[in-house]
Design a protein around this motif. Structure first.
Motif, PDB file in Angstrom:
ATOM      1  N   THR A  24       0.707  -1.438   0.154  1.00 47.63           N
ATOM      2  CA  THR A  24      -0.269  -0.217   0.256  1.00 47.63           C
ATOM      3  C   THR A  24       0.693   1.380  -0.358  1.00 47.63           C
ATOM      4  OG1 THR A  24      -1.557  -1.204   1.155  1.00 47.63           O
ATOM      5  CG2 THR A  24      -1.755   1.583   0.995  1.00 47.63           C
ATOM      6  N   LEU A  25       0.000   2.043  -0.636  1.00 47.58           N
ATOM      7  CA  LEU A  25       1.186   3.211  -1.364  1.00 47.58           C
ATOM      8  C   LEU A  25       0.905   4.210   0.023  1.00 47.58           C
ATOM      9  CD1 LEU A  25       1.976   4.056  -4.663  1.00 47.58           C
ATOM     10  CD2 LEU A  25       3.242   3.016  -3.199  1.00 47.58           C
ATOM     11  N   ILE A  26       1.908   5.057   0.183  1.00 47.07           N
ATOM     12  CA  ILE A  26       1.138   6.549   1.599  1.00 47.07           C
ATOM     13  C   ILE A  26       1.469   7.972   0.460  1.00 47.07           C
ATOM     14  CG2 ILE A  26       2.286   7.827   3.404  1.00 47.07           C
ATOM     15  CD1 ILE A  26       1.826   4.497   3.398  1.00 47.07           C
ATOM     16  N   GLY A  27       0.581   8.434   0.687  1.00 49.27           N
ATOM     17  CA  GLY A  27       0.414   9.553  -0.094  1.00 49.27           C
ATOM     18  C   GLY A  27       0.319  10.813   0.767  1.00 49.27           C
ATOM     19  N   GLY A  28       0.415  11.008   1.727  1.00 49.39           N
ATOM     20  CA  GLY A  28       0.939  11.843   3.038  1.00 49.39           C
ATOM     21  C   GLY A  28      -0.367  11.487   3.832  1.00 49.39           C
ATOM     22  N   TRP A  29      -0.095  12.104   4.565  1.00 45.75           N
ATOM     23  CA  TRP A  29      -1.214  12.759   5.854  1.00 45.75           C
ATOM     24  C   TRP A  29      -2.495  13.613   5.225  1.00 45.75           C
ATOM     25  CZ3 TRP A  29      -1.916  16.828  10.443  1.00 45.75           C
ATOM     26  CH2 TRP A  29      -3.382  16.569  10.977  1.00 45.75           C
ATOM     27  N   PHE A  30      -3.636  12.793   5.279  1.00 45.91           N
ATOM     28  CA  PHE A  30      -4.805  13.574   4.798  1.00 45.91           C
ATOM     29  C   PHE A  30      -5.718  14.909   5.278  1.00 45.91           C
ATOM     30  CE2 PHE A  30      -6.630  11.508   9.003  1.00 45.91           C
ATOM     31  CZ  PHE A  30      -7.425  12.022   8.420  1.00 45.91           C
ATOM     32  N   GLN A  31      -4.773  14.800   6.402  1.00 43.22           N
ATOM     33  CA  GLN A  31      -5.053  16.360   7.143  1.00 43.22           C
ATOM     34  C   GLN A  31      -4.674  17.363   6.202  1.00 43.22           C
ATOM     35  OE1 GLN A  31      -8.458  16.348   8.019  1.00 43.22           O
ATOM     36  NE2 GLN A  31      -7.305  18.072   9.824  1.00 43.22           N
ATOM     37  N   THR A  32      -3.548  17.258   5.422  1.00 45.40           N
ATOM     38  CA  THR A  32      -2.693  18.730   4.207  1.00 45.40           C
ATOM     39  C   THR A  32      -2.900  17.684   3.187  1.00 45.40           C
ATOM     40  OG1 THR A  32      -0.666  16.556   4.536  1.00 45.40           O
ATOM     41  CG2 THR A  32      -1.241  18.153   6.076  1.00 45.40           C
ATOM     42  N   GLU A  33      -2.358  19.032   2.079  1.00 49.73           N
ATOM     43  CA  GLU A  33      -2.802  18.497   0.443  1.00 49.73           C
ATOM     44  C   GLU A  33      -1.776  17.439   0.446  1.00 49.73           C
ATOM     45  OE1 GLU A  33      -1.960  22.142  -1.715  1.00 49.73           O
ATOM     46  OE2 GLU A  33      -3.324  23.277  -0.660  1.00 49.73           O
ATOM     47  N   VAL A  34      -2.188  15.881  -0.100  1.00 50.58           N
ATOM     48  CA  VAL A  34      -1.235  15.241  -0.014  1.00 50.58           C
ATOM     49  C   VAL A  34      -0.118  15.119  -1.639  1.00 50.58           C
ATOM     50  CG1 VAL A  34      -2.972  14.188   1.022  1.00 50.58           C
ATOM     51  CG2 VAL A  34      -2.858  14.102  -1.109  1.00 50.58           C
ATOM     52  N   ASP A  35       0.472  14.338  -1.402  1.00 50.93           N
ATOM     53  CA  ASP A  35       1.215  14.246  -3.329  1.00 50.93           C
ATOM     54  C   ASP A  35       0.752  14.523  -3.985  1.00 50.93           C
ATOM     55  OD1 ASP A  35       2.963  13.923  -4.224  1.00 50.93           O
ATOM     56  OD2 ASP A  35       4.911  12.503  -3.131  1.00 50.93           O
ATOM     57  N   VAL A  36       0.313  14.367  -4.859  1.00 53.03           N
ATOM     58  CA  VAL A  36      -0.723  14.005  -5.897  1.00 53.03           C
ATOM     59  C   VAL A  36       0.268  13.249  -6.906  1.00 53.03           C
ATOM     60  CG1 VAL A  36      -1.409  15.376  -8.115  1.00 53.03           C
ATOM     61  CG2 VAL A  36      -1.752  16.137  -6.661  1.00 53.03           C
ATOM     62  N   GLU A  37       1.823  13.430  -7.074  1.00 55.36           N
ATOM     63  CA  GLU A  37       2.436  11.777  -7.631  1.00 55.36           C
ATOM     64  C   GLU A  37       2.153  10.243  -7.403  1.00 55.36           C
ATOM     65  OE1 GLU A  37       6.114  13.721  -8.150  1.00 55.36           O
ATOM     66  OE2 GLU A  37       5.954  15.707  -9.118  1.00 55.36           O
TER      67      GLU A  37
ATOM     68  N   GLU B  53      -9.311  20.348  -1.265  1.00 55.14           N
ATOM     69  CA  GLU B  53      -9.973  20.701  -2.085  1.00 55.14           C
ATOM     70  C   GLU B  53      -9.115  22.044  -3.189  1.00 55.14           C
ATOM     71  OE1 GLU B  53     -13.389  22.796  -2.956  1.00 55.14           O
ATOM     72  OE2 GLU B  53     -13.090  21.763  -1.775  1.00 55.14           O
ATOM     73  N   LYS B  54      -7.807  22.838  -2.948  1.00 57.09           N
ATOM     74  CA  LYS B  54      -7.207  23.158  -4.104  1.00 57.09           C
ATOM     75  C   LYS B  54      -6.555  22.065  -5.057  1.00 57.09           C
ATOM     76  CE  LYS B  54      -5.221  27.126  -0.364  1.00 57.09           C
ATOM     77  NZ  LYS B  54      -4.110  27.077   0.035  1.00 57.09           N
ATOM     78  N   ILE B  55      -6.655  21.124  -4.744  1.00 56.68           N
ATOM     79  CA  ILE B  55      -5.980  20.027  -5.306  1.00 56.68           C
ATOM     80  C   ILE B  55      -7.072  18.844  -5.909  1.00 56.68           C
ATOM     81  CG2 ILE B  55      -3.486  20.301  -4.971  1.00 56.68           C
ATOM     82  CD1 ILE B  55      -4.626  17.339  -3.468  1.00 56.68           C
ATOM     83  N   TYR B  56      -8.563  18.737  -6.389  1.00 58.18           N
ATOM     84  CA  TYR B  56      -9.253  18.923  -6.322  1.00 58.18           C
ATOM     85  C   TYR B  56      -9.339  18.348  -7.545  1.00 58.18           C
ATOM     86  CZ  TYR B  56     -12.501  17.675  -2.274  1.00 58.18           C
ATOM     87  OH  TYR B  56     -12.375  17.400  -1.356  1.00 58.18           O
ATOM     88  N   ASP B  57      -9.218  19.646  -8.932  1.00 60.73           N
ATOM     89  CA  ASP B  57      -8.901  19.643 -10.583  1.00 60.73           C
ATOM     90  C   ASP B  57      -7.628  18.272 -10.728  1.00 60.73           C
ATOM     91  OD1 ASP B  57     -11.486  20.387 -10.306  1.00 60.73           O
ATOM     92  OD2 ASP B  57     -10.117  22.638 -11.031  1.00 60.73           O
TER      93      ASP B  57
END
Length: 331
Positions: free
Chosen positions: A115-128, A145-149
């Motif tokens: 399982t990959l880690i995207g970073g803590w969900f309470q922050t803007e996570v790693d899109v890559e 919110e800021k990275i939904y697109d």
């Protein structure tokens, strides 16, 4: 002879015309690039080669998702709830409070090792990282919110409207999105039934004695009356709160002083502290508290609170620990 030859030419031309007409009809079915027209691509179910889809309502509107997602990237804080519902996510944002590069200790035991880690969900996570997971569905929370697109260009993205402090609402929403509402209801019914049994066991020994939850660090003392451990004590187990609990801030607690503790003075005290050393122990006010004098202080770490008390599997595990600690301390 001339008439017969012209007749043969006319018959040959008619045959060529019919062949061209058939060929033209074939091209119109495939379109100029040889692809199925969009009208046909939109059809789901039946004999279509496309995977079935469902349209659900999220925080922003309607979104079309796979009817049976197989590669869910969760950055909404719902990984434990996904496991309860029978899904093994390929990426999680439920990371350890002390190390956002790793899943929480409890999840390490439950998740696939890959399982990959995207970073803590309470922050803007790693899109890559999300992109590398190649998901067919992304669950994203309010802090994304800021990275939904960007996320929606990777895969269908459901915008979960409930965050860190809204366990029940988040669980219910995610289960509805994934058409697993009955599984959620059964889990919650079992959890609440266990809470009733545990409350009866505790109150058989403590009667009407009250409880307080505090967090002590080198920087501050915080009294909790809502969220996390406080939610478990006051709402799940329905144990009596100590008189004088202050109105909470957005995190569910209120910063106070040693003098504030003296006015609270609970019968039972749950103490959150990351260090094995209690920064309050040298205080005369601390040592004068009823719970301290009676040996009814129950220790846990702030890390446990934030890693476990807000999520399905952690709540069940942590409640078992608290109940046993309270029963032992109340003998």
């Amino acid at each position: 002879m001339k008439v017969q030859r012209m007749a043969r030419i006319s018959t040959f031309g008619l045959l060529i015309f019919m062949l061209l007409l058939v060929a033209g009809c074939g091209r119109s079915d495939k379109g100029q690039a040889g692809t199925v027209p969009s009208e046909r691509a939109a059809v789901t179910g039946g004999n279509s080669s496309q995977s079935p889809t469902r349209t659900v309502q999220d925080a922003k509107g309607e979104v079309t998702i796979p009817a049976e997602p197989r590669r869910i990237a969760d950055i909404s804080g719902s990984t434990e709830e996904l496991l309860v519902l029978g899904f093994q996510p390929i990426l999680t944002g439920n990371t350890d409070m002390g190390n956002p590069a790793e899943a929480t200790p409890l999840l390490k035991e439950k998740l696939d090792p890959n399982t990959l880690i995207g970073g803590w969900f309470q922050t803007e996570v790693d899109v890559e990282a999300v992109m590398a997971a190649e998901p067919d569905l992304i669950l994203a929370g309010p802090t994304q919110e800021k990275i939904y697109d960007q996320l929606s260009r990777i895969a269908p993205t459901v915008r979960v409207p409930y965050g860190f402090n809204a366990f029940r609402d988040r669980f219910a929403f995610v289960s509805a999105v994934l058409d697993k509402h009955e599984v959620m209801e059964q889990w919650m019914a079992e959890y609440e039934a266990q809470a009733v049994k545990d409350r009866e066991r505790i109150q058989a020994k403590t009667g009407t004695e009250n409880f307080a939850i505090i967090e002590a660090t080198q920087k501050e003392i915080r009294i909790y009356s809502r969220t996390g451990i406080a939610d478990m004590i006051y709402n799940d187990l329905r144990l009596p709160p100590a008189p004088g609990l202050p109105e909470p801030d957005a995190w569910g607690g209120k910063v106070t002083s040693l003098e504030g503790l003296s006015t609270l003075n609970p019968d039972h005290l749950i103490l959150m502290a990351d260090s094995s050393d209690n920064v309050l122990e040298k205080s005369s006010i601390w040592n004068s508290l009823k719970a301290v004098q009676a040996g009814k202080v129950y220790r846990m770490t702030s890390r446990q609170n934030y890693n476990e008390a807000f999520f399905a599997l952690g709540k069940k595990s942590l409640m078992n620990q608290l109940v046993e600690d309270i029963l032992k301390g109340s003998q």
